[in-house]
Design a protein around this motif. Structure first.
Motif, PDB file in Angstrom:
ATOM      1  N   GLN A 101      -4.312  15.077   9.076  1.00 41.48           N
ATOM      2  CA  GLN A 101      -4.494  15.846   7.853  1.00 41.48           C
ATOM      3  C   GLN A 101      -3.814  17.195   8.022  1.00 41.48           C
ATOM      4  O   GLN A 101      -3.710  17.742   9.133  1.00 41.48           O
ATOM      5  N   ILE A 102      -3.319  17.741   6.936  1.00 45.84           N
ATOM      6  CA  ILE A 102      -2.498  18.944   6.981  1.00 45.84           C
ATOM      7  C   ILE A 102      -3.249  20.147   7.542  1.00 45.84           C
ATOM      8  O   ILE A 102      -2.659  21.043   8.153  1.00 45.84           O
ATOM      9  N   LYS A 103      -4.564  20.182   7.391  1.00 47.95           N
ATOM     10  CA  LYS A 103      -5.345  21.323   7.850  1.00 47.95           C
ATOM     11  C   LYS A 103      -5.473  21.377   9.363  1.00 47.95           C
ATOM     12  O   LYS A 103      -6.035  22.332   9.911  1.00 47.95           O
ATOM     13  N   ASP A 104      -4.923  20.370  10.064  1.00 45.44           N
ATOM     14  CA  ASP A 104      -4.955  20.378  11.530  1.00 45.44           C
ATOM     15  C   ASP A 104      -3.876  21.284  12.126  1.00 45.44           C
ATOM     16  O   ASP A 104      -3.846  21.507  13.336  1.00 45.44           O
ATOM     17  N   ILE A 105      -2.988  21.812  11.280  1.00 51.08           N
ATOM     18  CA  ILE A 105      -1.866  22.614  11.770  1.00 51.08           C
ATOM     19  C   ILE A 105      -1.969  24.043  11.247  1.00 51.08           C
ATOM     20  O   ILE A 105      -2.085  24.271  10.042  1.00 51.08           O
ATOM     21  N   ALA A 106      -1.911  25.011  12.160  1.00 54.85           N
ATOM     22  CA  ALA A 106      -1.873  26.422  11.779  1.00 54.85           C
ATOM     23  C   ALA A 106      -0.470  26.769  11.281  1.00 54.85           C
ATOM     24  O   ALA A 106       0.461  25.965  11.404  1.00 54.85           O
ATOM     25  N   PRO A 107      -0.271  27.976  10.749  1.00 54.04           N
ATOM     26  CA  PRO A 107       1.045  28.329  10.188  1.00 54.04           C
ATOM     27  C   PRO A 107       2.187  28.285  11.196  1.00 54.04           C
ATOM     28  O   PRO A 107       2.025  28.615  12.367  1.00 54.04           O
ATOM     29  N   LEU A 108       3.355  27.872  10.707  1.00 57.36           N
ATOM     30  CA  LEU A 108       4.610  27.855  11.456  1.00 57.36           C
ATOM     31  C   LEU A 108       5.548  28.877  10.841  1.00 57.36           C
ATOM     32  O   LEU A 108       5.659  28.965   9.616  1.00 57.36           O
ATOM     33  N   SER A 109       6.240  29.646  11.677  1.00 59.40           N
ATOM     34  CA  SER A 109       7.176  30.656  11.178  1.00 59.40           C
ATOM     35  C   SER A 109       8.581  30.421  11.715  1.00 59.40           C
ATOM     36  O   SER A 109       8.748  29.919  12.829  1.00 59.40           O
ATOM     37  N   PHE A 110       9.572  30.792  10.939  1.00 57.27           N
ATOM     38  CA  PHE A 110      10.957  30.771  11.396  1.00 57.27           C
ATOM     39  C   PHE A 110      11.742  31.808  10.601  1.00 57.27           C
ATOM     40  O   PHE A 110      11.322  32.222   9.507  1.00 57.27           O
ATOM     41  N   GLY A 111      12.859  32.230  11.166  1.00 59.40           N
ATOM     42  CA  GLY A 111      13.666  33.238  10.477  1.00 59.40           C
ATOM     43  C   GLY A 111      14.645  33.882  11.423  1.00 59.40           C
ATOM     44  O   GLY A 111      15.199  33.224  12.307  1.00 59.40           O
ATOM     45  N   PHE A 112      14.852  35.204  11.269  1.00 64.60           N
ATOM     46  CA  PHE A 112      15.830  35.922  12.071  1.00 64.60           C
ATOM     47  C   PHE A 112      15.200  37.185  12.651  1.00 64.60           C
ATOM     48  O   PHE A 112      14.637  38.000  11.908  1.00 64.60           O
ATOM     49  N   ALA A 113      15.305  37.326  13.974  1.00 67.16           N
ATOM     50  CA  ALA A 113      14.822  38.514  14.675  1.00 67.16           C
ATOM     51  C   ALA A 113      15.991  39.420  15.026  1.00 67.16           C
ATOM     52  O   ALA A 113      17.150  38.991  15.014  1.00 67.16           O
ATOM     53  N   SER A 114      15.685  40.658  15.384  1.00 67.68           N
ATOM     54  CA  SER A 114      16.740  41.611  15.725  1.00 67.68           C
ATOM     55  C   SER A 114      17.263  41.434  17.140  1.00 67.68           C
ATOM     56  O   SER A 114      18.321  41.958  17.481  1.00 67.68           O
ATOM     57  N   ASP A 115      16.532  40.684  17.991  1.00 65.11           N
ATOM     58  CA  ASP A 115      16.999  40.428  19.355  1.00 65.11           C
ATOM     59  C   ASP A 115      16.818  38.951  19.683  1.00 65.11           C
ATOM     60  O   ASP A 115      16.214  38.202  18.911  1.00 65.11           O
ATOM     61  N   ASN A 116      17.331  38.543  20.844  1.00 68.28           N
ATOM     62  CA  ASN A 116      17.262  37.134  21.225  1.00 68.28           C
ATOM     63  C   ASN A 116      16.303  36.901  22.401  1.00 68.28           C
ATOM     64  O   ASN A 116      16.419  35.932  23.140  1.00 68.28           O
ATOM     65  N   SER A 117      15.327  37.775  22.531  1.00 62.73           N
ATOM     66  CA  SER A 117      14.361  37.669  23.614  1.00 62.73           C
ATOM     67  C   SER A 117      13.237  36.692  23.253  1.00 62.73           C
ATOM     68  O   SER A 117      12.810  36.610  22.092  1.00 62.73           O
ATOM     69  N   VAL A 118      12.756  35.954  24.267  1.00 66.94           N
ATOM     70  CA  VAL A 118      11.616  35.040  24.076  1.00 66.94           C
ATOM     71  C   VAL A 118      10.473  35.411  25.025  1.00 66.94           C
ATOM     72  O   VAL A 118       9.617  34.599  25.330  1.00 66.94           O
ATOM     73  N   ARG A 119      10.451  36.653  25.457  1.00 66.75           N
ATOM     74  CA  ARG A 119       9.424  37.074  26.407  1.00 66.75           C
ATOM     75  C   ARG A 119       8.043  37.114  25.781  1.00 66.75           C
ATOM     76  O   ARG A 119       7.038  36.983  26.476  1.00 66.75           O
ATOM     77  N   GLN A 120       7.990  37.292  24.470  1.00 67.85           N
ATOM     78  CA  GLN A 120       6.679  37.454  23.827  1.00 67.85           C
ATOM     79  C   GLN A 120       6.562  36.574  22.592  1.00 67.85           C
ATOM     80  O   GLN A 120       7.468  36.523  21.759  1.00 67.85           O
ATOM     81  N   TYR A 121       5.443  35.856  22.508  1.00 71.04           N
ATOM     82  CA  TYR A 121       5.144  35.051  21.328  1.00 71.04           C
ATOM     83  C   TYR A 121       4.771  35.991  20.185  1.00 71.04           C
ATOM     84  O   TYR A 121       3.889  36.841  20.337  1.00 71.04           O
ATOM     85  N   ALA A 122       5.448  35.851  19.066  1.00 74.71           N
ATOM     86  CA  ALA A 122       5.158  36.704  17.915  1.00 74.71           C
ATOM     87  C   ALA A 122       5.450  35.938  16.638  1.00 74.71           C
ATOM     88  O   ALA A 122       6.342  35.094  16.595  1.00 74.71           O
ATOM     89  N   SER A 123       4.689  36.243  15.605  1.00 71.06           N
ATOM     90  CA  SER A 123       4.854  35.566  14.323  1.00 71.06           C
ATOM     91  C   SER A 123       5.290  36.567  13.262  1.00 71.06           C
ATOM     92  O   SER A 123       4.958  37.755  13.338  1.00 71.06           O
ATOM     93  N   ASN A 124       6.062  36.091  12.284  1.00 72.00           N
ATOM     94  CA  ASN A 124       6.500  36.926  11.165  1.00 72.00           C
ATOM     95  C   ASN A 124       7.253  38.168  11.633  1.00 72.00           C
ATOM     96  O   ASN A 124       6.979  39.288  11.220  1.00 72.00           O
ATOM     97  N   ILE A 125       8.236  37.952  12.519  1.00 73.59           N
ATOM     98  CA  ILE A 125       9.049  39.059  12.997  1.00 73.59           C
ATOM     99  C   ILE A 125      10.369  39.084  12.223  1.00 73.59           C
ATOM    100  O   ILE A 125      10.872  38.058  11.789  1.00 73.59           O
ATOM    101  N   GLY A 126      10.920  40.305  12.059  1.00 73.57           N
ATOM    102  CA  GLY A 126      12.205  40.433  11.370  1.00 73.57           C
ATOM    103  C   GLY A 126      12.146  39.900   9.949  1.00 73.57           C
ATOM    104  O   GLY A 126      11.323  40.289   9.137  1.00 73.57           O
ATOM    105  N   THR A 127      13.047  38.971   9.651  1.00 68.42           N
ATOM    106  CA  THR A 127      13.060  38.265   8.364  1.00 68.42           C
ATOM    107  C   THR A 127      12.475  36.884   8.591  1.00 68.42           C
ATOM    108  O   THR A 127      12.933  36.149   9.459  1.00 68.42           O
ATOM    109  N   TYR A 128      11.453  36.514   7.833  1.00 66.75           N
ATOM    110  CA  TYR A 128      10.684  35.313   8.175  1.00 66.75           C
ATOM    111  C   TYR A 128      10.333  34.450   6.968  1.00 66.75           C
ATOM    112  O   TYR A 128      10.300  34.901   5.820  1.00 66.75           O
ATOM    113  N   VAL A 129      10.070  33.180   7.287  1.00 63.83           N
ATOM    114  CA  VAL A 129       9.469  32.228   6.352  1.00 63.83           C
ATOM    115  C   VAL A 129       8.269  31.634   7.089  1.00 63.83           C
ATOM    116  O   VAL A 129       8.411  31.161   8.213  1.00 63.83           O
ATOM    117  N   GLN A 130       7.114  31.663   6.475  1.00 65.01           N
ATOM    118  CA  GLN A 130       5.910  31.145   7.122  1.00 65.01           C
ATOM    119  C   GLN A 130       5.302  30.039   6.264  1.00 65.01           C
ATOM    120  O   GLN A 130       4.960  30.251   5.101  1.00 65.01           O
TER     121      GLN A 130
END
Length: 265
Positions: A142-171
């Motif tokens: 069921q769809i409610k089993d999944i929390a929000p997913l985000s994607f878009g464009f960040a200002s850097d290419n680092s993956v050191r920290q998990y973050a949501s809704n950074i830069g320009t985003y679609v959630q």
């Protein structure tokens, strides 16, 4: 006397008929004016109704558009070169970038783990105008089993920290079934809209981000959800996917068929 009475009667009859004719003419004029006003009001009502209908359709997600994608390939990845269970070297993450297959679906897919962020291993030199497209499969009972997913464009290419809704985003708010947030931190912009996410559970949903300078249009399965300024003029663009912070009942998100294309001008 009899003649006078006849003349008087005839005069009265003539005046009566003239009055009837004048009244008919005036009635006709008034009716034409009334009809014209009525038609004008009806047109205005139709215009308002159509406008409100369009707004209602837009809010409900019943929108359709023709997506114009780029014609000059910049980058493509469908994970066909990787064996299931291996790591996709074309992506980097703070966790694991494992390739897998999906029962009933063609091709290979990147398994998006919870609380992880994914970016292209090598930053791309995006042209001013380009499209970035990919497919998402949200597998769940069921769809409610999944929390929000985000994607878009960040200002850097680092993956050191998990973050949501950074830069320009679609959630994509899966657990809300139809809520989609689109926004940017620079410039500050927020658009809340709707799309029937539940209808796309357990089958591929096609995403297209169409960028033209500072503007970005967002399409989910040929449905345009937004087209607005979401970048500052000098901002760097680094594509990212932020996984849901929680999955329930063995649900998961998988992505594949990435394609970045510019435009020959």
């Amino acid at each position: 006397m009899i003649i006078d009475k006849k003349i008087t009667g005839l005069l009265f009859l003539v005046l009566l008929l003239s009055g009837i004719e004048v009244h008919a003419q005036l009635s006709g004029i008034f009716q034409k004016a009334k009809d014209k006003v009525t038609k004008t009001i009806e047109k205005q009502i139709d215009k308002n109704t159509n406008s409100e209908g369009a707004k209602a359709a837009d809010k409900s997600g019943n929108r359709s558009s023709t997506v114009v994608t780029g014609d000059s390939l910049v980058f493509a990845e469908d994970f066909s070169a990787f064996q299931p269970g291996t790591t996709a070297t074309s992506f980097k993450t703070n966790g694991a970038a494992t390739i897998t297959t999906v029962e009933g679906q063609k091709g290979k897919w990147l398994d998006v783990k919870d609380k992880e962020i994914y970016k292209f291993s090598n930053p791309l030199n995006y042209p001013r105008r380009f499209t970035l497209s990919f497919d998402i499969i949200a597998k769940a009972e069921q769809i409610k089993d999944i929390a929000p997913l985000s994607f878009g464009f960040a200002s850097d290419n680092s993956v050191r920290q998990y973050a949501s809704n950074i830069g320009t985003y679609v959630q994509l708010h899966y657990y809300d079934t139809n809520q989609v947030n689109i926004g940017s931190s620079k410039p500050e912009k927020f658009v809340n809209t709707t799309f029937d996410l539940e209808a796309w559970i357990n089958r591929p949903m096609h995403i297209v981000l169409s960028v033209d300078g500072e503007r970005m249009a967002v399409y989910l399965n040929d449905v345009k959800l937004a087209d607005t300024v979401l970048f500052s003029p000098t901002v760097a663009k680094n594509f990212y996917i932020t996984a849901p912070w929680r999955y329930a009942n063995d649900s998961r998100i998988l992505v594949s068929n990435f394609k970045v294309s510019g435009f020959k001008e």
